[in-house]
Design an enzyme around this catalytic site. Structure first.
Site, PDB file in Angstrom:
ATOM      1  N   ASN A  80      -5.124  -4.789  -2.669  1.00 16.27           N
ATOM      2  CA  ASN A  80      -5.792  -4.853  -1.369  1.00 16.27           C
ATOM      3  C   ASN A  80      -7.107  -4.100  -1.535  1.00 16.27           C
ATOM      4  O   ASN A  80      -7.105  -2.919  -1.907  1.00 16.27           O
ATOM      5  CB  ASN A  80      -5.001  -4.116  -0.287  1.00 16.27           C
ATOM      6  CG  ASN A  80      -3.682  -4.788   0.058  1.00 16.27           C
ATOM      7  OD1 ASN A  80      -3.339  -5.813  -0.502  1.00 16.27           O
ATOM      8  ND2 ASN A  80      -2.938  -4.191   0.975  1.00 16.27           N
ATOM      9  N   TYR A 129     -11.086  -3.318   0.186  1.00 15.57           N
ATOM     10  CA  TYR A 129     -11.998  -3.489   1.317  1.00 15.57           C
ATOM     11  C   TYR A 129     -13.351  -2.816   1.118  1.00 15.57           C
ATOM     12  O   TYR A 129     -14.351  -3.287   1.629  1.00 15.57           O
ATOM     13  CB  TYR A 129     -11.385  -2.883   2.591  1.00 15.57           C
ATOM     14  CG  TYR A 129     -10.211  -3.664   3.132  1.00 15.57           C
ATOM     15  CD1 TYR A 129     -10.383  -4.623   4.122  1.00 15.57           C
ATOM     16  CD2 TYR A 129      -8.925  -3.456   2.647  1.00 15.57           C
ATOM     17  CE1 TYR A 129      -9.321  -5.352   4.630  1.00 15.57           C
ATOM     18  CE2 TYR A 129      -7.851  -4.177   3.142  1.00 15.57           C
ATOM     19  CZ  TYR A 129      -8.053  -5.127   4.134  1.00 15.57           C
ATOM     20  OH  TYR A 129      -6.999  -5.844   4.618  1.00 15.57           O
ATOM     21  N   GLU A 164      -5.242  -8.622  -0.286  1.00 17.31           N
ATOM     22  CA  GLU A 164      -5.964  -8.450   0.985  1.00 17.31           C
ATOM     23  C   GLU A 164      -7.429  -8.184   0.709  1.00 17.31           C
ATOM     24  O   GLU A 164      -7.769  -7.486  -0.256  1.00 17.31           O
ATOM     25  CB  GLU A 164      -5.453  -7.247   1.795  1.00 17.31           C
ATOM     26  CG  GLU A 164      -4.168  -7.456   2.520  1.00 17.31           C
ATOM     27  CD  GLU A 164      -3.766  -6.236   3.355  1.00 17.31           C
ATOM     28  OE1 GLU A 164      -4.658  -5.504   3.833  1.00 17.31           O
ATOM     29  OE2 GLU A 164      -2.555  -6.031   3.512  1.00 17.31           O
ATOM     30  N   GLU A 223       0.803  -1.225   0.000  1.00 13.05           N
ATOM     31  CA  GLU A 223       0.000   0.000   0.000  1.00 13.05           C
ATOM     32  C   GLU A 223       0.838   1.277   0.000  1.00 13.05           C
ATOM     33  O   GLU A 223       0.891   2.002   1.006  1.00 13.05           O
ATOM     34  CB  GLU A 223      -0.965   0.020   1.187  1.00 13.05           C
ATOM     35  CG  GLU A 223      -1.982  -1.096   1.151  1.00 13.05           C
ATOM     36  CD  GLU A 223      -3.126  -0.895   2.143  1.00 13.05           C
ATOM     37  OE1 GLU A 223      -3.087   0.056   2.933  1.00 13.05           O
ATOM     38  OE2 GLU A 223      -4.053  -1.716   2.118  1.00 13.05           O
TER      39      GLU A 223
HETATM   40  C1  NOJ Z   1      -4.400  -2.761   4.919  1.00 16.02           C
HETATM   41  C2  NOJ Z   1      -3.097  -3.059   5.558  1.00 16.02           C
HETATM   42  O1  NOJ Z   1      -2.200  -3.614   4.648  1.00 16.02           O
HETATM   43  C3  NOJ Z   1      -3.198  -3.909   6.812  1.00 16.02           C
HETATM   44  O2  NOJ Z   1      -2.004  -3.764   7.491  1.00 16.02           O
HETATM   45  C4  NOJ Z   1      -4.400  -3.461   7.617  1.00 16.02           C
HETATM   46  O3  NOJ Z   1      -4.442  -4.085   8.863  1.00 16.02           O
HETATM   47  C5  NOJ Z   1      -5.631  -3.761   6.823  1.00 16.02           C
HETATM   48  N1  NOJ Z   1      -5.596  -3.018   5.584  1.00 16.02           N
HETATM   49  C6  NOJ Z   1      -6.935  -3.416   7.534  1.00 16.02           C
HETATM   50  O4  NOJ Z   1      -6.982  -2.069   7.797  1.00 16.02           O
END
Ligand code: NOJ
Length: 519
Positions: free
Chosen positions: A347, A349, A418, A208
């Site tokens: 990653n 979310y 992720e 990231e």
């Molecule tokens: C991204 C990060 O890479 C990780 O370290 C973090 O805990 C998660 N997202 C959740 O926020």
């Protein structure tokens, strides 16, 4: 008026024969429909070769912050000097104690039947003062043991070089704003490759970059500095070049022998315009937050995204700067960066709706908007929420994003590095997390089967509860819970760990729940 069953059959009396014929036909129809549904569900499998894993990072799980000759990291420094910056004033001095309990972690990895485990090296644990002149024997031994332990259990290690714990010594020299860090990182990468590339075939250079520069230089992550106007943009350039140099080191010195793959992992949300009028601002916001990091590496032309480059040059001029705050690349740097990838690490979310901000509207970073481009960010009421206030649940967003990456950068191989859901960690029956994983996995599958996006793997964040940066231990992402009040840090499987083990057996989002022995 309601009829009891016997009465209703009596009323049907004269037609009983017909009814039973009808009933049989109905039953047959139902069975037929069920068979089709079952077949569809069963065929909801990821393609052969698709890999499932789970991830963690060094600072978030290891603890052992000062054991042996480990150097201090920027996180050690920040949590000790500014505990007020962490929501519950906690730190990761011990965290999950994975420095000592790593075999326990590998047991969980094996219990779920993961294909791979993504974890990171702590730079100051391997190179205590940040430079490659001194390699810690204990650091080397620790990571070697984890790698060997995984392989002995049939699990592939996926190794991240930088998951945010910069050696403090390098921070004191300017950290990611000092151009020399590009070579310091390449030196560190070379050490890691020489020690582990014989056994690790998938590498992530930087986790990231947007968090490393944009979030950290707004004070939300270590080193907790506030200089998004200049510092974050210098950081952007150097982080990208550091990645590219490490990539080239691998390509030239290690790839011929080990044939592994190296890339970078981006944090990206799905952004959609609020109205048709917001399309342009949505594109600019995307370019500022994400394209700034991906365009130089993945686009055919290379360099900064052109519209963003123009916008930043004009804005910097209006602000009275003699040159753009977005530092220029030399032609050689453009070439170094372009194509420095073997896959696209993603990653993902959450999602946001973007609109142009009203004059004077407050735009706190991400929670309200993006001041640099005057974009306001909103969420939709129907999107679910997690414990992390930023995490709004919109599974379709992942499919849209995967399609967009393909549209922008062609048929690139994508590894989802992720994806996960946070709760307060109070219960082991974490149905919301199970639903999150199922719904997001379904969208990944649709992106593969319907949109022909080349997604090759999926990583759940996280294997176990851990130190969630500025949120401390108040947001839990673990498939396994960890009891941080006990010195033994016991782990326990959540429902989501059992679900994910079932996903691995079924090779699809509809988990195989027939076996209950694992997790
Ligand atoms: C991204 C990060 O890479 C990780 O370290 C973090 O805990 C998660 N997202 C959740 O926020």
């Amino acid at each position: 008026m309601s009829l009891r069953i016997s009465e209703s059959l009596d009323v049907i009396g004269p037609y009983r024969n017909n009814f039973s014929v009808g009933r049989k036909m109905c039953l047959l129809a139902v069975v037929g429909v069920l068979a089709v549904v079952c077949e569809r569900v069963a065929s909801q499998r990821f393609p052969p070769g698709f890999q499932f894993g789970a991830a963690t990072s060094a600072y978030q799980i290891e603890g052992g912050w000062n054991v042996s000759d480990k150097g201090e990291s920027i996180w050690d420094r920040m949590v000790h000097s500014r505990p007020d910056l962490i929501y519950d004033h906690s730190n990761a001095d011990v965290a999950c104690d994975s420095y000592h309990l790593w075999e326990e972690d590998l047991r969980l990895v094996q219990e779920m039947g993961l294909d791979f485990y993504r974890f990171s090296i702590s730079w100051p644990r391997l190179l205590p003062n940040g430079f490659s002149n001194k390699v810690s024997e204990d650091g080397r031994r620790y990571y070697s043991a984890v790698i060997d332990g995984l392989r002995a259990r049939g699990v592939a290690p996926v190794l991240t070089l930088y998951h945010w714990d910069l050696p403090q010594r390098l921070q004191d020299l300017g950290g990611w704003t000092n151009p020399l860090i590009v070579e310091w990182f390449a030196d560190y990468a070379r050490v890691a490759f020489s020690l582990f590339a014989d056994r690790v075939h998938t590498w992530i250079t930087i986790n990231e970059p947007g968090s490393v520069c944009d979030v950290a230089y707004r004070g939300f992550l270590a080193p907790g500095l506030r200089d998004h106007e200049v510092g974050a943009l210098l950081c952007t350039k150097h982080v990208l070049l550091a990645h590219a140099r490490a990539y080239r080191v691998y390509q030239e010195e290690f790839k011929p022998k080990y044939h592994g793959e190296v890339s970078i992992a981006y944090q990206e949300c799905w952004f959609e315009p609020k109205t048709d009028q917001d399309l342009e601002i949505t594109l600019l916001t995307r370019e500022y937050l994400f394209g700034r990091y991906s365009h130089p590496i993945f686009s055919a032309a290379g360099g900064w995204p052109p519209a963003l480059e123009r916008y930043m040059a004009d804005k910097s001029k209006k602000e009275g700067y003699p040159r753009s705050r977005l530092p220029a690349f030399t032609p050689d740097e453009i070439q170094l960066l372009k194509g420095s990838f073997d896959f696209y690490g993603l990653n993902h979310y959450t999602s946001r709706v973007v609109r142009g901000a009203a004059p004077g509207e407050p735009l706190a970073f991400i929670s309200q908007g993006v001041e640099e481009v005057r974009a306001a960010l909103e969420t939709r009421p129907r999107w679910g929420t997690a414990t992390s206030s930023w995490l709004k649940v919109n599974p379709e967003g992942l499919r849209h994003l995967l399609k967009l990456i393909k549209q922008q950068y062609g048929d690139v191989k994508i590894l989802i590095t992720e994806n996960g859901y946070s709760d307060t960690g109070d219960q082991l029956e974490d149905r919301d997390r199970v639903n999150y994983y199922k719904d997001y996995l379904e969208q990944v599958l649709l992106a593969i089967t319907e949109d022909a996006v080349r997604v090759v793997g999926y990583t759940a964040w996280s294997l176990l509860d851990n130190f969630e940066w500025a949120a401390g231990y108040t947001s839990r992402f673990g498939l396994y819970s960890v009891d941080f009040s006990s010195p033994r840090r016991p782990r326990a499987a959540r429902a989501s760990a059992r679900y994910y083990a079932g996903v691995l057996r079924a090779r699809g989002p509809h988990a195989d729940t027939t076996r209950n022995t694992t997790a």
